[in-house]
Design an enzyme around this catalytic site. Sequence first.
Site, PDB file in Angstrom:
ATOM      1  CG  ASP A  57       3.117  -2.697  -2.932  1.00  0.00           C
ATOM      2  OD1 ASP A  57       2.479  -3.713  -2.628  1.00  0.00           O
ATOM      3  OD2 ASP A  57       3.061  -1.632  -2.304  1.00  0.00           O
ATOM      4  CG  ASP A  84      -1.916  -5.031  -1.771  1.00  0.00           C
ATOM      5  OD1 ASP A  84      -1.700  -4.021  -1.092  1.00  0.00           O
ATOM      6  OD2 ASP A  84      -3.016  -5.286  -2.293  1.00  0.00           O
ATOM      7  CD  GLU A 130      -1.754  -4.512   3.262  1.00  0.00           C
ATOM      8  OE1 GLU A 130      -2.288  -3.473   3.635  1.00  0.00           O
ATOM      9  OE2 GLU A 130      -2.061  -5.077   2.192  1.00  0.00           O
ATOM     10  CG  HIS A 145      -0.045   3.231   0.926  1.00  0.00           C
ATOM     11  ND1 HIS A 145       0.667   2.213   1.531  1.00  0.00           N
ATOM     12  CD2 HIS A 145      -0.989   2.620   0.183  1.00  0.00           C
ATOM     13  CE1 HIS A 145       0.159   1.052   1.165  1.00  0.00           C
ATOM     14  NE2 HIS A 145      -0.844   1.261   0.339  1.00  0.00           N
ATOM     15  CG  ASP A 146      -3.322   1.439   2.919  1.00  0.00           C
ATOM     16  OD1 ASP A 146      -3.610   2.074   1.878  1.00  0.00           O
ATOM     17  OD2 ASP A 146      -2.903   0.262   2.907  1.00  0.00           O
TER      18      ASP A 146
HETATM   19  C1  GLC Z   1      -3.642  -2.901   0.571  1.00  0.00           C
HETATM   20  C2  GLC Z   1      -2.996  -1.618   0.143  1.00  0.00           C
HETATM   21  C3  GLC Z   1      -4.071  -0.604  -0.111  1.00  0.00           C
HETATM   22  C4  GLC Z   1      -4.940  -1.125  -1.222  1.00  0.00           C
HETATM   23  C5  GLC Z   1      -5.483  -2.518  -0.915  1.00  0.00           C
HETATM   24  C6  GLC Z   1      -6.012  -3.175  -2.143  1.00  0.00           C
HETATM   25  O1  GLC Z   1      -4.301  -2.784   1.777  1.00  0.00           O
HETATM   26  O2  GLC Z   1      -2.051  -1.206   1.082  1.00  0.00           O
HETATM   27  O3  GLC Z   1      -3.559   0.653  -0.431  1.00  0.00           O
HETATM   28  O4  GLC Z   1      -6.009  -0.254  -1.438  1.00  0.00           O
HETATM   29  O5  GLC Z   1      -4.487  -3.381  -0.420  1.00  0.00           O
HETATM   30  O6  GLC Z   1      -4.959  -3.487  -3.017  1.00  0.00           O
END
Ligand code: GLC
Length: 554
Positions: free
Chosen positions: A98, A199, A254, A327-328
């Site tokens: 990540d 991320d 992401e 995980h979200d």
């Molecule tokens: C992304 C991650 C999430 C995190 C956010 C801030 O969306 O997947 O878990 O809280 O970024 O880093």
Amino acid sequence: MKKTWWKESVIYQIYPRSFADSNGDGIGDLNGITSKLDYLKDLGIDVIWLSPVYKSPNDDNGYDISDYEAIMDEFGTMEDFDRLLSEAHARGIKIVMDLVVNHTSDEHKWFVESRASKDNPKRDYYIWREGRDGKEPNNWGSWFSGSAWQYDKATDMYYLHLFSPKQPDLNWDNPVVRKEVFDMMTRWCEKGIDGFRMDVISLISKPEGLPDAPLMNELYGDCGCTANGPHVHEYLQEMNREVLSKYDIMTVGETACVTLEEAKKYANSEGTELNMVFQFEHVGLDGDAEFKWSTRKMPLVPLKENLTKWQKGLDGVAWNSLFFCNHDQPRVINRLGDPSDEYREVSAKCIATCLHMMQGTPYVYQGEELGMTNYPFRSVKDFNDLESINAYYELTEKMGWKPSEIFPKIANKSRDNARTPMQWDDSPNAGFTTGRPWLAVNPNYTKINAAEQVMREDSVFSYYKKLIELRHNYDIIVYGHYELLLAEDPELYVYTRELDGKKLLVVCNFSDHEREFMPDEEFRDGKVLIRNLDNNNILDGILEPYEAYVLYTG
Ligand code: GLC
Ligand code: CA
């Protein structure tokens, strides 16, 4: 279409805190992951995506990094990491890290210096602004509730944090920041890692002049306006030239708020930016009008419409990632299937069939392969996740929602649903830890656990194993063109894939009752590649509740 290993791979996401605890402190760790590599090898996945394992004060469970080149104390040491990497490689499994570089932790040494004084050499590593009429510099709201600005007394200025105040945003317009990030990435690549999941990478380039945003509620502006900013593609192309293009690695962005047109740039098949992106439109379909918190189910017609748009829109020009869980996200069975004893397994398999037969690279999130479900949260005290906790207090205290109205909605969509410990066996704490788990184990672990699933031929685990094997053996599953049938049917998801004269028919009944469906003539003597119910006749034209099957002609 160009063939590559990352198009043909299946990725498994590990949230290390919740995966396996090797030393009894209640927190998953790197040695725990290493001890489970044979399990993953058995499942057949090709790549692990590791959620952040770097040093972090854990305001957002590792997504707030204070040192990109050290391991989080609770997770182990760099030696443990090196062993994990080499043990994974020895089993033919790659590891994708990540990369969280939209922001750092406020405890990162760059930020500690940056906030020290206005003329500190690192001041411009972050985004500092004067207040406007004694208040925040603009109206942006943070993704985790409240303003996106934090006042800092030391210099009487505000810094931007799109997430928590402990996650200050880096200033990507500063070339020195970009170089720092690229150098850090290079050192990880030199170590031999196999790629990056980036991320919120769509947020790194902020709009010129940081203008106010349209209101997302009575309190704040929509920080989605910071997505796909003016220089994001330029910065990713620079990253690609400086780092990515020099290694045989895979990258997935992401990309919050990404559109199809933007995705074609991020994940373009010329390979000038990233290999693929995560889009979130489909997992937003069960949200309420004003926010994601809701108790609604995912509506099937809009889901089909959306996934079809992405399947067809990127075919030949970019590459999709396929996911329902991470995980979200809450557990997909609760959103799209049926968690009752009667239909849990069959609906989990139906959902998996539907996703894994599409074009793109599939992602399996830990526990998804067991059919794990949402947690029965009873009060806000059961939450660990700051997004859920902040939303609860903002909505009840500032926006006037009744706790009894809003709590069920937050409980249903909370990120903690995905973060409860992995259910390994039916021993105390599901075999996750011998200590006290950092987040409660789902009480259903006595029936839903890996030990039981691995042994049983008709389990959800065995079904995922077969789906993954099929993808490795049939080009058409990876590369075939997609066509939707029965677009308006609210219960059946039926589509075809086609490649070099071969065809697949994918049939999924997303309802808890029988439906009539007869495959077209051309498929009737096709081969059954996989099915989630054994002893009924496909050609009798009746689909059982949550029945799914795949026919192949070639
Ligand atoms: C992304 C991650 C999430 C995190 C956010 C801030 O969306 O997947 O878990 O809280 O970024 O880093
Ligand atoms: Ca531990």
